[in-house]
Write an enzyme that holds these catalytic residues in place. Sequence first.
Site, PDB file in Angstrom:
ATOM      1  N   ARG A  40      -9.568   1.037   8.625  1.00 37.58           N
ATOM      2  CA  ARG A  40      -9.019  -0.270   8.963  1.00 37.58           C
ATOM      3  C   ARG A  40     -10.003  -1.135   9.723  1.00 37.58           C
ATOM      4  O   ARG A  40      -9.657  -2.230  10.150  1.00 37.58           O
ATOM      5  CB  ARG A  40      -7.775  -0.070   9.807  1.00 37.58           C
ATOM      6  N   ARG A  78      -0.332  -8.535  13.492  1.00 34.09           N
ATOM      7  CA  ARG A  78      -0.895  -7.564  12.532  1.00 34.09           C
ATOM      8  C   ARG A  78      -1.735  -8.293  11.480  1.00 34.09           C
ATOM      9  O   ARG A  78      -2.773  -7.790  11.052  1.00 34.09           O
ATOM     10  CB  ARG A  78       0.234  -6.778  11.855  1.00 34.09           C
ATOM     11  N   ARG A  94       8.154 -10.234   2.896  1.00 38.06           N
ATOM     12  CA  ARG A  94       8.474  -8.823   2.599  1.00 38.06           C
ATOM     13  C   ARG A  94       8.738  -8.027   3.873  1.00 38.06           C
ATOM     14  O   ARG A  94       9.660  -7.222   3.948  1.00 38.06           O
ATOM     15  CB  ARG A  94       7.314  -8.156   1.861  1.00 38.06           C
ATOM     16  N   LYS A 134       0.831  -1.214   0.000  1.00 44.28           N
ATOM     17  CA  LYS A 134       0.000   0.000   0.000  1.00 44.28           C
ATOM     18  C   LYS A 134       0.864   1.262   0.000  1.00 44.28           C
ATOM     19  O   LYS A 134       0.699   2.145  -0.827  1.00 44.28           O
ATOM     20  CB  LYS A 134      -0.934   0.027   1.226  1.00 44.28           C
ATOM     21  N   ARG A 179      11.911  -1.337  11.684  1.00 42.95           N
ATOM     22  CA  ARG A 179      10.669  -0.849  12.294  1.00 42.95           C
ATOM     23  C   ARG A 179      10.296  -1.735  13.478  1.00 42.95           C
ATOM     24  O   ARG A 179      10.345  -2.962  13.377  1.00 42.95           O
ATOM     25  CB  ARG A 179       9.546  -0.870  11.243  1.00 42.95           C
TER      26      ARG A 179
HETATM   27  P1  B4P Z   1       3.694  -1.873   2.392  1.00 39.01           P
HETATM   28  O1  B4P Z   1       2.551  -2.809   2.290  1.00 39.01           O
HETATM   29  O2  B4P Z   1       3.699  -0.725   1.451  1.00 39.01           O
HETATM   30  O3  B4P Z   1       3.739  -1.564   3.939  1.00 39.01           O
HETATM   31  P2  B4P Z   1       3.008  -0.452   4.805  1.00 39.01           P
HETATM   32  O4  B4P Z   1       2.402   0.622   3.978  1.00 39.01           O
HETATM   33  O5  B4P Z   1       4.027  -0.022   5.771  1.00 39.01           O
HETATM   34  O6  B4P Z   1       1.763  -1.162   5.445  1.00 39.01           O
HETATM   35  P3  B4P Z   1       1.470  -1.647   6.919  1.00 39.01           P
HETATM   36  O7  B4P Z   1       0.043  -2.090   6.899  1.00 39.01           O
HETATM   37  O8  B4P Z   1       2.479  -2.676   7.281  1.00 39.01           O
HETATM   38  O9  B4P Z   1       1.742  -0.450   7.899  1.00 39.01           O
HETATM   39  P4  B4P Z   1       0.964   0.906   8.315  1.00 39.01           P
HETATM   40  O10 B4P Z   1       2.010   1.948   8.325  1.00 39.01           O
HETATM   41  O11 B4P Z   1      -0.247   1.161   7.480  1.00 39.01           O
HETATM   42  O12 B4P Z   1       5.128  -2.536   2.073  1.00 39.01           O
HETATM   43  C1  B4P Z   1       5.725  -3.515   2.842  1.00 39.01           C
HETATM   44  C2  B4P Z   1       7.081  -3.930   2.269  1.00 39.01           C
HETATM   45  O13 B4P Z   1       6.897  -4.673   1.071  1.00 39.01           O
HETATM   46  C3  B4P Z   1       8.024  -2.811   1.898  1.00 39.01           C
HETATM   47  O14 B4P Z   1       9.303  -3.115   2.401  1.00 39.01           O
HETATM   48  C4  B4P Z   1       8.048  -2.785   0.371  1.00 39.01           C
HETATM   49  O15 B4P Z   1       9.298  -2.416  -0.161  1.00 39.01           O
HETATM   50  C5  B4P Z   1       7.764  -4.220   0.032  1.00 39.01           C
HETATM   51  N1  B4P Z   1       7.039  -4.367  -1.236  1.00 39.01           N
HETATM   52  C6  B4P Z   1       5.949  -3.648  -1.632  1.00 39.01           C
HETATM   53  N2  B4P Z   1       5.532  -4.061  -2.849  1.00 39.01           N
HETATM   54  C7  B4P Z   1       6.351  -5.124  -3.207  1.00 39.01           C
HETATM   55  C8  B4P Z   1       6.414  -6.004  -4.357  1.00 39.01           C
HETATM   56  N3  B4P Z   1       5.540  -5.894  -5.398  1.00 39.01           N
HETATM   57  N4  B4P Z   1       7.370  -6.958  -4.365  1.00 39.01           N
HETATM   58  C9  B4P Z   1       8.266  -7.059  -3.361  1.00 39.01           C
HETATM   59  N5  B4P Z   1       8.251  -6.263  -2.245  1.00 39.01           N
HETATM   60  C10 B4P Z   1       7.310  -5.292  -2.180  1.00 39.01           C
HETATM   61  O16 B4P Z   1       0.447   0.611   9.807  1.00 39.01           O
HETATM   62  C11 B4P Z   1       1.321   0.394  10.896  1.00 39.01           C
HETATM   63  C12 B4P Z   1       0.539   0.410  12.228  1.00 39.01           C
HETATM   64  O17 B4P Z   1      -0.060   1.728  12.454  1.00 39.01           O
HETATM   65  C13 B4P Z   1      -0.655  -0.538  12.355  1.00 39.01           C
HETATM   66  O18 B4P Z   1      -0.250  -1.855  12.743  1.00 39.01           O
HETATM   67  C14 B4P Z   1      -1.515   0.178  13.449  1.00 39.01           C
HETATM   68  O19 B4P Z   1      -1.017  -0.063  14.733  1.00 39.01           O
HETATM   69  C15 B4P Z   1      -1.330   1.636  13.124  1.00 39.01           C
HETATM   70  N6  B4P Z   1      -2.396   2.153  12.246  1.00 39.01           N
HETATM   71  C16 B4P Z   1      -2.221   2.603  10.960  1.00 39.01           C
HETATM   72  N7  B4P Z   1      -3.405   2.992  10.445  1.00 39.01           N
HETATM   73  C17 B4P Z   1      -4.357   2.762  11.397  1.00 39.01           C
HETATM   74  C18 B4P Z   1      -5.778   2.916  11.454  1.00 39.01           C
HETATM   75  N8  B4P Z   1      -6.477   3.398  10.408  1.00 39.01           N
HETATM   76  N9  B4P Z   1      -6.431   2.569  12.590  1.00 39.01           N
HETATM   77  C19 B4P Z   1      -5.759   2.096  13.636  1.00 39.01           C
HETATM   78  N10 B4P Z   1      -4.432   1.903  13.662  1.00 39.01           N
HETATM   79  C20 B4P Z   1      -3.710   2.227  12.550  1.00 39.01           C
END
Ligand code: B4P
Length: 187
Positions: free
Chosen positions: A88, A144, A123, A13, A133
């Site tokens: 979420r 998660r 990943r 995402k 992180r």
């Molecule tokens: P991403 O999937 O892009 O990871 P992310 O955006 O950090 O999502 P995530 O859900 O983990 O975290 P968020 O910050 O939203 O990429 C992951 C990895 O994969 C990267 O290293 C990337 O390089 C790699 N990758 C991507 N595409 C690829 C491909 N095609 N091939 C190979 N590799 C690839 O949330 C973190 C925390 O914040 C949550 O657990 C929660 O505690 C809190 N939070 C956030 N939003 C919230 C909400 N709305 N309500 C409540 N809590 C919330």
Amino acid sequence: MRIVLLGPPGAGKGTQAQFLSERLSIPAISTGDIFRANVGGGTDLGRQAQAFMDKGELVPDDITNAMVRDRLGDGSAANGFLLDGYPRNPDQAVELDTMLADFDTHLDVAIEITADVEEVTSRLLSRAEIEGRSDDTEDVIRRRLEVYATETAPVSAYYEGRGVLRQIDGTGDITEVTARLFHAVGV
Ligand code: B4P
């Protein structure tokens, strides 16, 4: 356009939000990034959020919804936005609809990026080695993913019922996924 990006942790995402935001010239708003910036800055919001994030739990809705309402109302999102990581759970989805109605607008499309558990876990473990992180440890990743399955997956059904859901396969090269995403959005 007003867009929501859905998908499990590690589906890509945050990665894809950057490309789509540049293509459409709209801000990408990541609730995870806003929380991490507040944790890094030692703010009250950061202190409240950190305990939940470090356990892989969702930050409580009252904190998250108020933060999103402020961000969507600050002017820079007036002509469109891409929300990454929000809503979420179904209550957040209902709250987003209320906010948008208050701003006299509505959501155009929800895109779900799909990827299986093995792929996203590997990943996130790779990212842990690079970025360190605090929520990318094996136990927290497992939690998660459980939270995603029980709390976030129903959000897709909510948007499907409204006829605005589009799903794309998040596996393969990042550029391939970007091409699928642009196609799904029609750009
Ligand atoms: P991403 O999937 O892009 O990871 P992310 O955006 O950090 O999502 P995530 O859900 O983990 O975290 P968020 O910050 O939203 O990429 C992951 C990895 O994969 C990267 O290293 C990337 O390089 C790699 N990758 C991507 N595409 C690829 C491909 N095609 N091939 C190979 N590799 C690839 O949330 C973190 C925390 O914040 C949550 O657990 C929660 O505690 C809190 N939070 C956030 N939003 C919230 C909400 N709305 N309500 C409540 N809590 C919330």
